[in-house]
Design an enzyme around this catalytic site. Structure first.
Site, short mmCIF file in Angstrom:
data_model
loop_
_atom_site.label_atom_id
_atom_site.label_comp_id
_atom_site.label_asym_id
_atom_site.label_seq_id
_atom_site.Cartn_x
_atom_site.Cartn_y
_atom_site.Cartn_z
N ARG A 1 -5.85 -64.74 -25.97
CA ARG A 1 -5.24 -64.94 -27.29
C ARG A 1 -5.28 -63.60 -28.01
O ARG A 1 -6.15 -62.75 -27.75
CB ARG A 1 -6.01 -65.98 -28.09
CG ARG A 1 -6.08 -67.35 -27.43
CD ARG A 1 -6.97 -68.28 -28.27
NE ARG A 1 -7.05 -69.63 -27.70
CZ ARG A 1 -7.98 -70.03 -26.84
NH1 ARG A 1 -8.92 -69.18 -26.44
NH2 ARG A 1 -7.98 -71.26 -26.38
N LYS B 1 -12.03 -69.99 -28.62
CA LYS B 1 -12.18 -71.00 -29.66
C LYS B 1 -13.48 -71.77 -29.46
O LYS B 1 -13.89 -72.02 -28.34
CB LYS B 1 -11.00 -71.97 -29.62
CG LYS B 1 -9.69 -71.36 -30.14
CD LYS B 1 -8.60 -72.41 -30.20
CE LYS B 1 -7.32 -71.84 -30.80
NZ LYS B 1 -6.24 -72.85 -30.86
N HIS C 1 -9.08 -73.56 -22.14
CA HIS C 1 -8.75 -74.84 -22.75
C HIS C 1 -9.89 -75.84 -22.49
O HIS C 1 -10.34 -75.99 -21.36
CB HIS C 1 -7.46 -75.41 -22.15
CG HIS C 1 -6.24 -74.70 -22.61
ND1 HIS C 1 -5.02 -74.78 -21.93
CD2 HIS C 1 -6.00 -73.89 -23.67
CE1 HIS C 1 -4.12 -74.04 -22.55
NE2 HIS C 1 -4.69 -73.50 -23.61
N HIS D 1 1.45 -64.53 -28.32
CA HIS D 1 1.12 -65.76 -27.58
C HIS D 1 2.11 -66.02 -26.45
O HIS D 1 1.77 -66.72 -25.48
CB HIS D 1 1.10 -66.95 -28.54
CG HIS D 1 0.00 -67.92 -28.26
ND1 HIS D 1 -1.34 -67.60 -28.41
CD2 HIS D 1 0.02 -69.20 -27.81
CE1 HIS D 1 -2.08 -68.65 -28.09
NE2 HIS D 1 -1.28 -69.63 -27.71
N TYR E 1 2.28 -76.33 -19.41
CA TYR E 1 2.80 -75.25 -18.57
C TYR E 1 3.42 -75.77 -17.28
O TYR E 1 4.27 -75.11 -16.70
CB TYR E 1 1.70 -74.24 -18.28
CG TYR E 1 1.23 -73.55 -19.53
CD1 TYR E 1 2.06 -72.66 -20.21
CD2 TYR E 1 -0.02 -73.83 -20.08
CE1 TYR E 1 1.65 -72.06 -21.38
CE2 TYR E 1 -0.43 -73.22 -21.25
CZ TYR E 1 0.40 -72.34 -21.90
OH TYR E 1 0.01 -71.74 -23.07
N ARG F 1 0.71 -64.94 -23.28
CA ARG F 1 -0.27 -65.92 -22.78
C ARG F 1 0.46 -67.06 -22.07
O ARG F 1 0.06 -67.51 -20.99
CB ARG F 1 -1.09 -66.45 -23.97
CG ARG F 1 -2.13 -67.50 -23.62
CD ARG F 1 -2.99 -67.74 -24.86
NE ARG F 1 -3.76 -68.97 -24.81
CZ ARG F 1 -4.97 -69.09 -24.27
NH1 ARG F 1 -5.53 -68.05 -23.68
NH2 ARG F 1 -5.62 -70.24 -24.32
#
Length: 295
Positions: A146, A170, A267, A241, A276, A244
């Protein structure tokens, strides 16, 4: 009302331990909500009911706000009013009667090989900023970081001799990401030839620096990439992004399994990664339509 919002943001920082970026997002959403409330003469949160919330969401929708942005607003308001109810600031929670809109099925933009090559070729390699920017592009595509992870990358996070990068994502989740030789070559060039010049005899723990020798900002990376996309004549909505997204999609197209991509992207839920697979299938469909004689 503003004091209660300030108390809530402090609660998110101290009690919940949220990142500065997350708190800024909540702050921006609540700031927009406050503007609406003041324009409609509300003076306290206890006077707000479900119809006020619905009218506000309709106002934002009619103002052109994207569906996913409205979904984020609902999430912000839901958590804020839960906080107010928990600490007895209000008697009734108006969000209990508000359903969260379903997410749109918008697929993220992805660069094909030709577009990626064009984008990488735009930074001017004859000056320090061009070398830095090419290194940023290569690092984003090679690792799927990110942009917030990229700008916070520290020298201690680089393990280039092992083709690895360490990052904090995150939820303060640490992960180790492989990095390819092409990106490593650019990183070494930047670290040896450019970064010392940008530092100007100062010190910094961060990898990517601006012209003043300080940590480069997310906004600066965003603007740089937007500018290079225009020069490259790429007609897609490309942001940091997007690299990514491209990283993940290219991995799947070349045979990587979904669990591996989930780990590389950091994730927590594999359903987030599954988008994806749809992007990859859409790419196959486009290629079929383009090249099959009967398509």
């Amino acid at each position: 009302m503003q004091d209660q919002i300030n108390d809530y943001l402090h609660y998110l920082l101290v009690e919940r331990g949220l990142s500065n970026n997350s708190i800024k997002s909540y702050q921006q959403d609540l700031k927009q909500f406050m503007v609406y409330l003041k324009d409609n003469h509300y003076e306290e949160f206890s006077s707000i009911d479900q119809y006020t919330i619905l009218s506000y969401l309709e106002f934002e929708k009619n103002s052109g706000k994207a569906r996913n942005s409205v979904i984020r607003l609902v999430s912000t308001l839901r958590k804020f009013f839960q906080y107010l109810k928990r600490f007895n600031k209000i008697k009734e929670n108006p969000m209990n009667r508000i359903d969260t809109p379903k997410k749109g099925s918008h697929l993220p933009a992805v660069l094909n090989d030709n577009e990626l090559s064009k984008l990488m070729s735009i930074p001017d390699f004859n000056n320090k900023y061009g070398i830095r920017d090419r290194t940023i592009l290569e690092t984003l595509y090679a690792t799927g970081l990110r942009v917030s992870e990229l700008v916070n990358l520290k020298l201690a996070d680089l393990h280039l001799e092992m083709n690895l990068i360490q990052t904090i994502g995150k939820g303060d989740k640490e992960r180790i990401v492989p990095i390819d030789d092409v990106a490593i070559n650019w990183l070494n060039k930047y670290l040896n030839q450019v970064r010392p010049v940008l530092l100007k005899n100062r010190t910094s723990k961060y990898v990517f620096l601006n012209a003043h020798g300080s940590k480069i900002s997310r906004q600066s990376v965003w603007k740089k990439i937007k500018g290079y996309v225009v020069i490259a004549d790429i007609h897609k909505d490309v942001t940091p992004h997007t690299l990514r997204h491209t990283f993940a999609t290219h991995l799947l197209e070349n045979g990587a399994d979904l669990r591996t991509v989930q780990e590389l992207l950091g994730h927590s839920d594999i359903s987030t990664t599954q988008i994806y697979t749809h992007v990859s299938q859409e790419h196959l469909r486009q290629e079929y339509q383009k090249y099959h004689p009967r398509a």
